[in-house]
Design a protein around this motif. Structure first.
Motif, PDB file in Angstrom:
ATOM      1  N   UNK A 115       9.454 -36.036 -15.723  1.00 55.61           N
ATOM      2  CA  UNK A 115       8.883 -34.895 -16.432  1.00 55.61           C
ATOM      3  C   UNK A 115       7.361 -34.901 -16.338  1.00 55.61           C
ATOM      4  N   UNK A 116       6.756 -36.052 -16.489  1.00 56.23           N
ATOM      5  CA  UNK A 116       5.298 -36.160 -16.357  1.00 56.23           C
ATOM      6  C   UNK A 116       4.820 -35.769 -14.976  1.00 56.23           C
ATOM      7  N   UNK A 117       5.521 -36.225 -13.954  1.00 54.95           N
ATOM      8  CA  UNK A 117       5.167 -35.861 -12.578  1.00 54.95           C
ATOM      9  C   UNK A 117       5.314 -34.354 -12.362  1.00 54.95           C
ATOM     10  N   UNK A 118       6.398 -33.780 -12.894  1.00 57.15           N
ATOM     11  CA  UNK A 118       6.643 -32.351 -12.740  1.00 57.15           C
ATOM     12  C   UNK A 118       5.566 -31.533 -13.442  1.00 57.15           C
ATOM     13  N   UNK A 119       5.207 -31.929 -14.666  1.00 55.47           N
ATOM     14  CA  UNK A 119       4.170 -31.210 -15.412  1.00 55.47           C
ATOM     15  C   UNK A 119       2.826 -31.314 -14.690  1.00 55.47           C
ATOM     16  N   UNK A 120       2.520 -32.458 -14.159  1.00 55.57           N
ATOM     17  CA  UNK A 120       1.258 -32.636 -13.423  1.00 55.57           C
ATOM     18  C   UNK A 120       1.217 -31.733 -12.186  1.00 55.57           C
ATOM     19  N   UNK A 121       2.334 -31.712 -11.450  1.00 52.46           N
ATOM     20  CA  UNK A 121       2.401 -30.880 -10.248  1.00 52.46           C
ATOM     21  C   UNK A 121       2.300 -29.402 -10.613  1.00 52.46           C
ATOM     22  N   UNK A 122       2.969 -28.990 -11.693  1.00 53.74           N
ATOM     23  CA  UNK A 122       2.910 -27.609 -12.159  1.00 53.74           C
ATOM     24  C   UNK A 122       1.489 -27.238 -12.583  1.00 53.74           C
ATOM     25  N   UNK A 123       0.820 -28.131 -13.288  1.00 51.61           N
ATOM     26  CA  UNK A 123      -0.563 -27.888 -13.711  1.00 51.61           C
ATOM     27  C   UNK A 123      -1.495 -27.736 -12.511  1.00 51.61           C
ATOM     28  N   UNK A 124      -1.284 -28.560 -11.496  1.00 53.52           N
ATOM     29  CA  UNK A 124      -2.117 -28.470 -10.292  1.00 53.52           C
ATOM     30  C   UNK A 124      -1.911 -27.122  -9.593  1.00 53.52           C
ATOM     31  N   UNK A 125      -0.674 -26.660  -9.515  1.00 49.42           N
ATOM     32  CA  UNK A 125      -0.406 -25.370  -8.870  1.00 49.42           C
ATOM     33  C   UNK A 125      -1.021 -24.221  -9.654  1.00 49.42           C
ATOM     34  N   UNK A 126      -0.882 -24.265 -10.969  1.00 45.79           N
ATOM     35  CA  UNK A 126      -1.445 -23.203 -11.804  1.00 45.79           C
ATOM     36  C   UNK A 126      -2.963 -23.187 -11.714  1.00 45.79           C
ATOM     37  N   UNK A 127      -3.576 -24.353 -11.720  1.00 45.81           N
ATOM     38  CA  UNK A 127      -5.046 -24.388 -11.636  1.00 45.81           C
ATOM     39  C   UNK A 127      -5.530 -23.908 -10.266  1.00 45.81           C
ATOM     40  N   UNK A 128      -4.773 -24.169  -9.213  1.00 40.34           N
ATOM     41  CA  UNK A 128      -5.164 -23.655  -7.882  1.00 40.34           C
ATOM     42  C   UNK A 128      -5.067 -22.150  -7.830  1.00 40.34           C
ATOM     43  N   UNK A 129      -4.028 -21.589  -8.427  1.00 39.78           N
ATOM     44  CA  UNK A 129      -3.892 -20.122  -8.452  1.00 39.78           C
ATOM     45  C   UNK A 129      -5.032 -19.487  -9.235  1.00 39.78           C
ATOM     46  N   UNK A 130      -5.373 -20.089 -10.350  1.00 46.62           N
ATOM     47  CA  UNK A 130      -6.470 -19.547 -11.171  1.00 46.62           C
ATOM     48  C   UNK A 130      -7.804 -19.612 -10.428  1.00 46.62           C
ATOM     49  N   UNK A 131      -8.001 -20.664  -9.669  1.00 42.13           N
ATOM     50  CA  UNK A 131      -9.242 -20.795  -8.885  1.00 42.13           C
ATOM     51  C   UNK A 131      -9.296 -19.725  -7.784  1.00 42.13           C
ATOM     52  N   UNK A 132      -8.136 -19.444  -7.153  1.00 40.52           N
ATOM     53  CA  UNK A 132      -8.097 -18.424  -6.112  1.00 40.52           C
ATOM     54  C   UNK A 132      -8.342 -17.031  -6.682  1.00 40.52           C
ATOM     55  N   UNK A 133      -7.757 -16.756  -7.834  1.00 41.83           N
ATOM     56  CA  UNK A 133      -7.954 -15.454  -8.455  1.00 41.83           C
ATOM     57  C   UNK A 133      -9.398 -15.270  -8.920  1.00 41.83           C
ATOM     58  N   UNK A 134     -10.019 -16.341  -9.354  1.00 41.21           N
ATOM     59  CA  UNK A 134     -11.410 -16.245  -9.833  1.00 41.21           C
ATOM     60  C   UNK A 134     -12.369 -16.038  -8.683  1.00 41.21           C
ATOM     61  N   UNK A 135     -12.015 -16.523  -7.502  1.00 48.11           N
ATOM     62  CA  UNK A 135     -12.913 -16.423  -6.346  1.00 48.11           C
ATOM     63  C   UNK A 135     -12.861 -15.110  -5.662  1.00 48.11           C
TER      64      UNK A 135
END
Length: 135
Positions: A115-135
């Motif tokens: 679960x910890x690994x899954x949450x970390x991976x999910x957080x990384x994907x969400x933060x990458x999407x947010x960075x792309x949308x902000x750029x």
């Protein structure tokens, strides 16, 4: 097979003594909870020690699974050692719930780890999407 010829097992006396009913009543704890905590902590320690070794040996895709399986096998061997050490003649002096609590702790650690690994991976994907949308 006698494990006492290989190494000193007297440290197990103190660990098994932690499950003494009188001592636990002083603190208001149930022995199942203490045992669960000890086995869960043991799995954390094994993963902390074994995982870097497995990562060094294995390729990236199999390292988490293999390190967890290796740690579970090591934990089972150690718990079997404790079980055999606590034998008096043909009967174990450990409580009847020993193995069920140990297996619950091992599997709970695995669930928490995944679960910890899954949450970390999910957080990384969400933060990458947010960075792309902000750029």
């Amino acid at each position: 097979m006698n494990f006492q010829h290989w190494f000193d097992t007297t440290f197990l006396d103190e660990t098994i003594g932690w499950l003494d009913q009188d001592l636990l009543n002083v603190f208001g704890l149930k022995p199942e909870y203490v045992q669960f905590g000890l086995v869960f902590s043991f799995m954390v320690a094994l993963m902390w020690v074994v995982k870097p070794v497995i990562e060094w040996i294995m390729i990236h895709h199999w390292k988490d699974l293999s390190s967890y399986i290796t740690c579970v096998l090591l934990a089972l061997v150690f718990l079997q050692l404790v079980d055999r050490y606590a034998m008096s003649d043909t009967q174990s002096t450990l409580p009847h719930y020993y193995w069920s609590v140990c297996l619950l702790a091992l599997s709970s650690y695995g669930i928490a780890y995944v679960t910890g690994k899954w949450v970390r991976k999910l957080f990384m994907r969400i933060s990458r999407r947010n960075k792309r949308k902000a750029a």
